[in-house]
Motif scaffolding. Structure first.
Motif, PDB file in Angstrom:
ATOM      1  N   PRO A  33       0.829  -1.208   0.000  1.00  0.00           N
ATOM      2  CA  PRO A  33       0.000   0.000   0.000  1.00  0.00           C
ATOM      3  C   PRO A  33       0.859   1.251   0.000  1.00  0.00           C
ATOM      4  CG  PRO A  33       0.038  -1.000   2.179  1.00  0.00           C
ATOM      5  CD  PRO A  33       0.739  -1.948   1.268  1.00  0.00           C
ATOM      6  N   GLY A  34       0.360   2.279  -0.666  1.00  0.00           N
ATOM      7  CA  GLY A  34       1.094   3.536  -0.716  1.00  0.00           C
ATOM      8  C   GLY A  34       2.314   3.501  -1.608  1.00  0.00           C
ATOM      9  N   ARG A  35       2.401   2.511  -2.493  1.00  0.00           N
ATOM     10  CA  ARG A  35       3.573   2.357  -3.355  1.00  0.00           C
ATOM     11  C   ARG A  35       3.167   2.413  -4.824  1.00  0.00           C
ATOM     12  NH1 ARG A  35       8.130   2.921  -0.472  1.00  0.00           N
ATOM     13  NH2 ARG A  35       9.348   1.545  -1.853  1.00  0.00           N
ATOM     14  N   VAL A  36       4.071   2.943  -5.625  1.00  0.00           N
ATOM     15  CA  VAL A  36       3.960   2.906  -7.075  1.00  0.00           C
ATOM     16  C   VAL A  36       5.052   1.972  -7.574  1.00  0.00           C
ATOM     17  CG1 VAL A  36       4.066   4.206  -9.229  1.00  0.00           C
ATOM     18  CG2 VAL A  36       3.102   5.276  -7.171  1.00  0.00           C
ATOM     19  N   ALA A  37       4.659   0.885  -8.193  1.00  0.00           N
ATOM     20  CA  ALA A  37       5.627  -0.101  -8.691  1.00  0.00           C
ATOM     21  C   ALA A  37       5.653  -0.071 -10.208  1.00  0.00           C
ATOM     22  CB  ALA A  37       5.272  -1.500  -8.202  1.00  0.00           C
ATOM     23  N   ALA A 147     -11.698   6.854 -16.511  1.00  0.00           N
ATOM     24  CA  ALA A 147     -12.567   5.691 -16.319  1.00  0.00           C
ATOM     25  C   ALA A 147     -12.050   4.806 -15.184  1.00  0.00           C
ATOM     26  CB  ALA A 147     -12.675   4.891 -17.614  1.00  0.00           C
ATOM     27  N   ALA A 148     -10.734   4.665 -15.092  1.00  0.00           N
ATOM     28  CA  ALA A 148     -10.152   3.846 -14.034  1.00  0.00           C
ATOM     29  C   ALA A 148     -10.380   4.454 -12.658  1.00  0.00           C
ATOM     30  CB  ALA A 148      -8.652   3.669 -14.279  1.00  0.00           C
ATOM     31  N   LEU A 149     -10.480   5.788 -12.599  1.00  0.00           N
ATOM     32  CA  LEU A 149     -10.633   6.486 -11.323  1.00  0.00           C
ATOM     33  C   LEU A 149     -12.088   6.647 -10.888  1.00  0.00           C
ATOM     34  CD1 LEU A 149      -8.006   9.314 -11.944  1.00  0.00           C
ATOM     35  CD2 LEU A 149      -7.782   7.449 -10.290  1.00  0.00           C
ATOM     36  N   HIS A 171       4.152  15.141 -16.609  1.00  0.00           N
ATOM     37  CA  HIS A 171       4.227  15.801 -15.297  1.00  0.00           C
ATOM     38  C   HIS A 171       2.923  15.614 -14.547  1.00  0.00           C
ATOM     39  CE1 HIS A 171       5.272  18.768 -12.266  1.00  0.00           C
ATOM     40  NE2 HIS A 171       4.079  19.329 -12.460  1.00  0.00           N
ATOM     41  N   TRP A 172       1.814  15.784 -15.253  1.00  0.00           N
ATOM     42  CA  TRP A 172       0.512  15.596 -14.618  1.00  0.00           C
ATOM     43  C   TRP A 172       0.343  14.153 -14.131  1.00  0.00           C
ATOM     44  CZ3 TRP A 172      -3.147  12.146 -16.406  1.00  0.00           C
ATOM     45  CH2 TRP A 172      -4.362  12.145 -15.713  1.00  0.00           C
ATOM     46  N   LEU A 173       0.735  13.176 -14.949  1.00  0.00           N
ATOM     47  CA  LEU A 173       0.584  11.776 -14.563  1.00  0.00           C
ATOM     48  C   LEU A 173       1.412  11.470 -13.315  1.00  0.00           C
ATOM     49  CD1 LEU A 173      -0.579   8.965 -15.261  1.00  0.00           C
ATOM     50  CD2 LEU A 173       1.501   8.550 -16.594  1.00  0.00           C
ATOM     51  N   ARG A 174       2.648  11.950 -13.282  1.00  0.00           N
ATOM     52  CA  ARG A 174       3.488  11.724 -12.103  1.00  0.00           C
ATOM     53  C   ARG A 174       2.829  12.286 -10.850  1.00  0.00           C
ATOM     54  NH1 ARG A 174       7.744  13.127 -15.691  1.00  0.00           N
ATOM     55  NH2 ARG A 174       7.743  15.269 -14.908  1.00  0.00           N
ATOM     56  N   THR A 179       0.010  11.495  -5.772  1.00  0.00           N
ATOM     57  CA  THR A 179      -1.071  11.868  -4.854  1.00  0.00           C
ATOM     58  C   THR A 179      -1.898  10.642  -4.472  1.00  0.00           C
ATOM     59  OG1 THR A 179      -1.202  14.097  -5.787  1.00  0.00           O
ATOM     60  CG2 THR A 179      -3.132  13.309  -4.593  1.00  0.00           C
ATOM     61  N   PHE A 180      -2.191   9.790  -5.459  1.00  0.00           N
ATOM     62  CA  PHE A 180      -2.964   8.575  -5.214  1.00  0.00           C
ATOM     63  C   PHE A 180      -2.244   7.671  -4.216  1.00  0.00           C
ATOM     64  CE2 PHE A 180      -4.247   4.213  -6.280  1.00  0.00           C
ATOM     65  CZ  PHE A 180      -5.632   4.328  -6.341  1.00  0.00           C
ATOM     66  N   ALA A 181      -0.940   7.482  -4.399  1.00  0.00           N
ATOM     67  CA  ALA A 181      -0.167   6.614  -3.503  1.00  0.00           C
ATOM     68  C   ALA A 181      -0.045   7.227  -2.114  1.00  0.00           C
ATOM     69  CB  ALA A 181       1.210   6.353  -4.092  1.00  0.00           C
ATOM     70  N   GLU A 182       0.161   8.532  -2.040  1.00  0.00           N
ATOM     71  CA  GLU A 182       0.309   9.181  -0.731  1.00  0.00           C
ATOM     72  C   GLU A 182      -0.976   9.107   0.086  1.00  0.00           C
ATOM     73  OE1 GLU A 182       1.753  13.067  -1.656  1.00  0.00           O
ATOM     74  OE2 GLU A 182       3.826  12.367  -1.955  1.00  0.00           O
ATOM     75  N   ALA A 183      -2.111   8.933  -0.603  1.00  0.00           N
ATOM     76  CA  ALA A 183      -3.387   8.763   0.089  1.00  0.00           C
ATOM     77  C   ALA A 183      -3.626   7.304   0.482  1.00  0.00           C
ATOM     78  CB  ALA A 183      -4.528   9.259  -0.800  1.00  0.00           C
ATOM     79  N   GLY A 184      -2.637   6.434   0.246  1.00  0.00           N
ATOM     80  CA  GLY A 184      -2.734   5.030   0.623  1.00  0.00           C
ATOM     81  C   GLY A 184      -3.026   4.085  -0.512  1.00  0.00           C
ATOM     82  N   GLY A 185      -3.185   4.611  -1.723  1.00  0.00           N
ATOM     83  CA  GLY A 185      -3.460   3.751  -2.863  1.00  0.00           C
ATOM     84  C   GLY A 185      -2.234   3.008  -3.341  1.00  0.00           C
ATOM     85  N   THR A 186      -2.470   2.017  -4.179  1.00  0.00           N
ATOM     86  CA  THR A 186      -1.398   1.178  -4.733  1.00  0.00           C
ATOM     87  C   THR A 186      -1.457   1.253  -6.254  1.00  0.00           C
ATOM     88  OG1 THR A 186      -1.488  -0.342  -2.862  1.00  0.00           O
ATOM     89  CG2 THR A 186      -0.512  -1.186  -4.897  1.00  0.00           C
ATOM     90  N   VAL A 187      -0.291   1.404  -6.880  1.00  0.00           N
ATOM     91  CA  VAL A 187      -0.226   1.522  -8.338  1.00  0.00           C
ATOM     92  C   VAL A 187       0.770   0.517  -8.893  1.00  0.00           C
ATOM     93  CG1 VAL A 187       0.235   3.031 -10.306  1.00  0.00           C
ATOM     94  CG2 VAL A 187      -0.711   4.008  -8.192  1.00  0.00           C
TER      95      VAL A 187
END
Length: 244
Positions: A33-37, A147-149, A171-174, A179-187
């Motif tokens: 959680p909270g990671r971008v892999a 759509a994914a969000l 830049h926007w995607l990064r 932001t998604f990961a810092e909120a606890g999401g996983t990518v």
């Protein structure tokens, strides 16, 4: 995350053959959680096949692809658990971006109001009523990510999400994924472009010839290669070629 809780994404010994050829061979990794892999590797290395098994679109010949300890089809509410981008080019050319998202919202049992929210989030409000045939690849990528969000998932699985994005879009995607990961999401995102992964990821899973050639934090990968992810990538993939 407690050590007793299953990770958001886990691949356990995934294997897949197509027409007698092994495309994915004993792939193993986890994403916390909270990671971008970043799932990094050359074209044809097995990245998309691995992602399709995680999303339940391809059945592994052996092994398991798990999301919070469950196979995709066993999730109570898959759309609210996992958001996915697989092929931005698959948008119906005659539909507008807004119509595409309204159809996706209906399928996910999400209120129409969320369509306007995600359009704003991905910067596509002004172009939402143009037909997809008029979109650039980068614009299609933004609609696909919207759509994914839609259902506010805990996990995002993205196959080559940077394709077609200009520097501003990158830049926007990064920023959005961070932001998604810092909120606890996983990518989990795949790419064959080293710079895409180095600029976004916390962790790296490098696949070569269908096998995991290396899996570590980005920090450790850089430390082992003098701060150059390209050197790390070339060293690991060349070693995998020698062993093949």
């Amino acid at each position: 995350m407690s050590t007793l809780e299953p990770p958001p994404i886990e691949a356990r010994g995934l294997r897949k053959n197509f027409r007698g050829r092994t495309c994915v061979d004993d792939v193993r990794f986890t994403v916390g959680p909270g990671r971008v892999a970043g799932l990094l590797g050359p074209n044809g290395a097995g990245k998309t096949t691995t992602i399709r098994m995680i999303l339940g679109l391809a059945a592994p010949d052996s092994g398991d692809a798990l999301i919070f300890g469950r196979r995709y089809h066993d999730l109570a509410d898959p759309a609210r658990t996992v958001g996915a981008v697989l092929d931005a080019g698959s948008l119906h050319p005659a539909r507008t971006g807004r119509t595409h998202l309204r159809i996706a919202a209906a399928r996910a049992r999400v209120a129409d109001s969320e369509v306007e929210s995600v359009l704003d989030e991905v910067g596509m409000t002004d172009d939402a009523d143009r037909r997809a045939r008029e979109y650039s690849l980068g614009m299609r990528q933004r609609i696909a990510l919207a759509a994914a969000l839609l259902a506010k998932p805990a996990v995002l699985v993205l196959d080559e999400p940077a394709n077609g994005l200009d520097p501003g879009g990158m830049h926007w995607l990064r920023q959005r994924l961070r932001t998604f990961a810092e909120a606890g999401g996983t990518v989990l995102l795949s790419s064959h472009l080293i710079a895409d992964v180095q600029d976004i990821a916390d962790d790296v899973v490098l696949i070569a010839r269908g096998r995991v050639a290396a899996a570590s934090s980005l920090q450790d990968a850089l430390a082992s290669s003098g701060g150059n992810l390209e050197d790390f990538y070339l060293h690991v993939t060349e070693r995998a070629e020698v062993r093949a």
